[in-house]
Structures are given as C-alpha cells and as structure tokens.
Design an enzyme around this catalytic site. Structure first.
Site, PDB file in Angstrom:
ATOM      1  N   HIS A  17       0.832  -1.205   0.000  1.00 35.45           N
ATOM      2  CA  HIS A  17       0.000   0.000   0.000  1.00 35.45           C
ATOM      3  C   HIS A  17       0.869   1.259   0.000  1.00 35.45           C
ATOM      4  O   HIS A  17       1.724   1.413   0.881  1.00 35.45           O
ATOM      5  CB  HIS A  17      -0.874  -0.045   1.263  1.00 35.45           C
ATOM      6  N   HIS A  59      -1.119  11.403  -2.288  1.00 38.98           N
ATOM      7  CA  HIS A  59      -2.414  10.980  -1.726  1.00 38.98           C
ATOM      8  C   HIS A  59      -3.353  12.163  -1.523  1.00 38.98           C
ATOM      9  O   HIS A  59      -4.495  12.152  -1.989  1.00 38.98           O
ATOM     10  CB  HIS A  59      -2.175  10.255  -0.399  1.00 38.98           C
TER      11      HIS A  59
HETATM   12  O1  G3P Z   1      -6.539   1.648  -3.023  1.00 37.45           O
HETATM   13  C1  G3P Z   1      -6.667   1.235  -1.704  1.00 37.45           C
HETATM   14  C2  G3P Z   1      -6.425   2.351  -0.719  1.00 37.45           C
HETATM   15  O2  G3P Z   1      -5.247   3.004  -1.051  1.00 37.45           O
HETATM   16  C3  G3P Z   1      -7.553   3.352  -0.654  1.00 37.45           C
HETATM   17  O3  G3P Z   1      -7.440   4.300   0.351  1.00 37.45           O
HETATM   18  O4  G3P Z   1      -6.881   6.514   1.273  1.00 37.45           O
HETATM   19  O5  G3P Z   1      -5.176   4.719   1.297  1.00 37.45           O
HETATM   20  O6  G3P Z   1      -5.804   5.807  -0.833  1.00 37.45           O
HETATM   21  P1  G3P Z   1      -6.266   5.368   0.515  1.00 37.45           P
HETATM   22 MG    MG Z   2      -4.614   4.637  -2.261  1.00 38.77          MG
END
Ligand code: G3P
Ligand code: MG
Length: 250
Positions: A17, A59
C-alpha cells in the site's frame, strides 16, 4: 448469471500500500524500492495531476502532510513540485526525496516486473480530466508490458472517464465505508474487473456474492495477521497492506 470459476485476477494477492506504507515516505520511489526489496510483486499508489497536467504520485490534495510544500499540488507545475522535499516529514534519512511522476514509476515497475494498481485520486473538482489523462498516460507508458496496471478510484466519475480514454485497461471500483446495495450495477456500468473494499465492512457473504457475480474482490488496508489469514480463507483476490516487513513471509 452465476460463475463457478474463480474471477479473473492476473495479479499477485499481496499488494504494498502506497509502496511501503509506513516504512518509507508513501508514494515515493524510496517507498516503492522498499516494498519491492521485501519481496512484494505488486504496488498500489495514488495519482493526481500537477497544474501542467502531469500525472504525479500523491495521496492528499494538499502538500502539507507529506512534503515541505504548502497548498494544493494542483496549483504547481511538475517543475515547481520538484523543488519540494517529500521525505523529511517521515524521517531525516529521506531528506530530499523528490515527487514521483507516473512516468518514472512506470519505468521502475517494468524494470523490476512489478504489477501496479494506479489509484486515480483526483484533486477535488478535477475528476473527469484526471480520470481521462491518467488512463491515457498509463495506456501509453505500459503499451509494451504484458502486465497492464489496474486502474481504481473512489470516484465513479473519474473511472468512467478512464474507461472512455483507455477501455482496455482493467478497472477496480473502490468503496469506503459500507458497500452500497447497488454495487453490482455500479461495477457493471464501469466494466470493472474488481471491487476494492474497505476492510471493516468485508464479510464472507459479501465476498461470495461478488465472486458469484464474477468480480474479483480486493480489501484495503489489512495490517493484522489474523485478519489476513481470514480473508485468505475467503479467497479474496487482493489484499493491500502497510505491513511490508511482517507480511512479506506470510
Ligand atoms: O486503493 C486502496 C487504498 O489506497 C484506498 O485508500 O486513502 O489509502 O488511498 P487510501
Ligand atoms: Mg490509495
């Protein structure tokens, strides 16, 4: 119509992630290198547009949390963003870490044979242009690759624009919070390969229903080893994690 076969999912199950979650500055090349060094074969990252419409990894809409810049990233050109430090906020050892463009990321991923999930994360209000330009850029950057990136978004507007711009790229629809009851219609309208679900709201019944409908199921963000094991018994196709060290061997 029901499907007894496994849903199509040409990707690994474990996905790093934001590159390496908590161990290196998210969405930077250091994070991608860290996740890959732990053995991860797939990375997720967030992409939006600079003022001059270059796809960049970030992000938030704003720069404050993950750089020494301020204001909206969308108000700066790529050349201007390159003056900011995207590493020191996490640790001094990452001082000077530059913004990462999708073009640079794609070279890294293809050199290392790493699968990618491009989360289209438009600056608020820029959903259509971001969906279209990120998809167009991805189609061009991965044109010679055997492993096309999965495009995903919480924004159905952005995903619809991506579908129009690059219909052949696989898509995943992200949900935050409880899954809406009309998930199947939404996924069908966008021609999705996968449904990308908020971990807290995933039940075995939901996974089964989505599998029956022919969709791959991915779950974000799973940092607990017991939960990882449970989701595996439910045969979810993808699991996003920040625990790139602890989960590397699992
Ligand atoms: O794509 C999965 C996840 O990354 C979604 O949430 O806020 O971490 O981008 P976020
Ligand atoms: Mg994400």
């Amino acid at each position: 119509m029901t499907h007894n076969a496994r849903p199509y999912w040409p990707y690994p199950q474990l996905i790093a992630h934001r590159g390496a979650g908590l161990h290196a500055p998210e969405n930077t090349l250091s994070a991608m290198r860290f996740g890959v060094a732990q053995g991860f074969k797939m990375i997720e990252f967030d992409v939006k547009l600079s003022r001059d419409a270059v796809p960049i990894l970030l992000h938030d809409d704003d720069l404050e949390r993950t750089s020494n810049g301020s204001g909206r990233a969308a108000d700066y050109s790529l050349a201007e963003l390159q003056h900011f430090d995207f590493g020191s906020w996490l640790d001094k050892k990452f001082a000077g870490e530059p913004i990462l463009s999708l073009a640079t990321l794609s070279r890294f991923a293809q050199q290392h044979t790493i699968a990618c999930n491009i989360e289209i994360k438009p600056t608020t209000g820029d959903e259509v242009v971001t969906g279209a330009l990120v998809a167009k850029a991805a189609a061009q950057l991965w044109q010679h690759s055997a492993c096309l990136p999965l495009l995903s978004s919480f924004s159905e507007t952005a995903l619809a624009a991506a579908k129009l711009a690059a219909p052949h790229l696989p898509r995943g629809l992200l949900f935050e919070g409880p899954v809406p009851s009309d998930w199947a219609q939404r996924a069908q309208a966008l021609g999705c390969l996968s449904l990308n679900l908020d971990n807290q709201y995933v039940t075995q019944e939901l996974v089964q229903a989505m599998h029956q409908a022919g969709y791959a199921v991915t779950v974000w963000t799973v940092n607990d080893a017991q939960r990882l094991a449970e989701l595996r018994t439910w045969q979810v196709e993808g699991i996003f994690t920040d625990q790139v060290i602890d989960f590397a061997e699992l």
